[in-house]
Design a protein around this motif. Structure first.
Motif, short mmCIF file in Angstrom:
data_model
loop_
_atom_site.label_atom_id
_atom_site.label_comp_id
_atom_site.label_asym_id
_atom_site.label_seq_id
_atom_site.Cartn_x
_atom_site.Cartn_y
_atom_site.Cartn_z
N GLN A 185 7.92 41.13 34.25
CA GLN A 185 8.47 39.76 34.35
C GLN A 185 7.57 38.93 35.25
O GLN A 185 6.98 39.42 36.20
CB GLN A 185 9.88 39.78 34.95
N ARG A 186 7.47 37.65 34.91
CA ARG A 186 6.64 36.74 35.70
C ARG A 186 7.37 35.42 35.85
O ARG A 186 8.11 35.02 34.97
CB ARG A 186 5.29 36.49 35.02
N VAL A 187 7.13 34.77 36.99
CA VAL A 187 7.69 33.45 37.22
C VAL A 187 6.60 32.59 37.86
O VAL A 187 5.83 33.09 38.69
CB VAL A 187 8.99 33.54 38.07
N ASP A 240 1.29 33.08 38.50
CA ASP A 240 2.52 33.82 38.23
C ASP A 240 2.79 34.83 39.33
O ASP A 240 1.88 35.52 39.79
CB ASP A 240 2.40 34.58 36.90
N SER A 244 16.89 38.59 35.23
CA SER A 244 15.77 38.46 36.17
C SER A 244 16.02 39.24 37.45
O SER A 244 17.15 39.29 37.94
CB SER A 244 15.57 36.98 36.51
N HIS A 245 14.98 39.84 37.95
CA HIS A 245 15.06 40.54 39.23
C HIS A 245 14.64 39.65 40.39
O HIS A 245 14.64 40.09 41.53
CB HIS A 245 14.12 41.76 39.20
N PHE A 246 14.25 38.41 40.10
CA PHE A 246 13.71 37.54 41.14
C PHE A 246 14.81 36.95 42.02
O PHE A 246 15.85 36.53 41.52
CB PHE A 246 12.88 36.41 40.53
N ASP A 277 10.57 39.48 43.63
CA ASP A 277 11.38 40.62 43.24
C ASP A 277 11.41 41.51 44.48
O ASP A 277 10.53 42.34 44.67
CB ASP A 277 10.73 41.31 42.04
#
Length: 104
Positions: A40-42, A33, A2-4, A71
């Motif tokens: 990518q999503r969170v 999201d 993950s880049h978050f 991110d």
């Protein structure tokens, strides 16, 4: 991978945060999201929809405060992330103070 990144904040009032983002001309979504690197999503409670492919999100902690989720590398491609986050925090602080003054 993950880049978050997740950053602790002093933000506690969701309505004032949403109003502050709108005051700054930023579109707001709830229960949405946060967009990051490579699709990518969170999931986040509050999402600031930024220009480009990346967003800022806030998720509530058990203590009532919010964590900033983003991110940051991606946000920095199109925005000065320090200025952006500082301007959101400043607007939030002003709006929170005004709301407290009105209550008295």
């Amino acid at each position: 991978m993950s880049h978050f990144s997740t950053l602790r904040t002093k933000i506690t009032d969701a309505e004032i945060l949403k109003a502050s983002l709108r005051d700054l001309g930023i579109s707001v979504k709830t229960e949405a999201d946060v967009r990051g690197y490579n699709g990518q999503r969170v999931r986040s409670d509050i999402v600031a929809m930024l220009d480009g492919e990346y967003d800022l999100g806030w998720s509530r902690n058990s203590d009532g405060s919010f964590d900033l989720i983003a991110d940051l590398w991606g946000v920095a491609k199109k925005h000065n992330q320090t200025e952006l986050i500082n301007s959101i925090n400043q607007k939030y602080a002003v709006n929170k103070t005004l709301a407290e003054v009105k209550q008295r």
